[in-house]
Design a protein around this motif. Structure first.
Motif, mmCIF file in Angstrom:
data_model
loop_
_atom_site.group_PDB
_atom_site.id
_atom_site.type_symbol
_atom_site.label_atom_id
_atom_site.label_comp_id
_atom_site.label_asym_id
_atom_site.label_seq_id
_atom_site.Cartn_x
_atom_site.Cartn_y
_atom_site.Cartn_z
ATOM 1 N N VAL A 49 0.841 -1.201 0.000
ATOM 2 C CA VAL A 49 0.000 0.000 0.000
ATOM 3 C C VAL A 49 0.872 1.245 0.000
ATOM 4 O O VAL A 49 0.611 2.194 -0.747
ATOM 5 N N ARG A 50 1.919 1.281 0.797
ATOM 6 C CA ARG A 50 2.813 2.443 0.834
ATOM 7 C C ARG A 50 3.522 2.633 -0.509
ATOM 8 O O ARG A 50 3.694 3.757 -0.974
ATOM 9 N N TRP A 51 3.930 1.539 -1.135
ATOM 10 C CA TRP A 51 4.609 1.624 -2.421
ATOM 11 C C TRP A 51 3.659 2.134 -3.504
ATOM 12 O O TRP A 51 4.038 2.976 -4.316
ATOM 13 N N ARG A 52 2.405 1.678 -3.502
ATOM 14 C CA ARG A 52 1.446 2.110 -4.520
ATOM 15 C C ARG A 52 1.083 3.587 -4.338
ATOM 16 O O ARG A 52 0.858 4.292 -5.319
ATOM 17 N N ARG A 53 1.026 4.042 -3.078
ATOM 18 C CA ARG A 53 0.692 5.455 -2.841
ATOM 19 C C ARG A 53 1.867 6.362 -3.162
ATOM 20 O O ARG A 53 1.668 7.521 -3.553
ATOM 21 N N SER A 54 3.081 5.893 -3.012
ATOM 22 C CA SER A 54 4.241 6.749 -3.255
ATOM 23 C C SER A 54 4.577 6.846 -4.745
ATOM 24 O O SER A 54 5.395 7.675 -5.123
ATOM 25 N N ARG A 55 3.982 6.016 -5.582
ATOM 26 C CA ARG A 55 4.263 6.094 -7.013
ATOM 27 C C ARG A 55 3.728 7.397 -7.612
ATOM 28 O O ARG A 55 4.278 7.908 -8.553
ATOM 29 N N TRP A 56 2.654 7.925 -7.056
ATOM 30 C CA TRP A 56 2.039 9.103 -7.653
ATOM 31 C C TRP A 56 2.522 10.304 -6.946
ATOM 32 O O TRP A 56 2.426 10.982 -6.240
#
Length: 68
Positions: free
Chosen positions: A61-68
């Motif tokens: 979840v943290r990785w997916r949110r930090s992509r944007w």
């Protein structure tokens, strides 16, 4: 350890008896510890698996949110 001023090597039979009791007590304690660990090991593995899955989900979840 004060044993009346006597060296533990002056009476080898008493020294050997004490060492034998120490080894016996250690063996019994190790047997009890392994038996207790064997009974709770599945619970420890399950808790570790749940913690690992939770940690992995949080990291995704943290990785997916930090992509944007």
């Amino acid at each position: 350890m004060n044993n009346g001023g006597m060296s533990p090597f002056k009476n080898p039979f008493q020294w050997l008896f004490q060492v034998s009791l120490l080894v016996l007590g250690t063996a019994l304690a190790l047997t009890v510890a392994v038996d207790l660990l064997r009974s709770i090991l599945p619970w420890l593995i399950a808790a570790g698996g749940i913690a690992g899955i939770t940690w992995g989900a949080v990291e995704i979840v943290r990785w997916r949110r930090s992509r944007w």
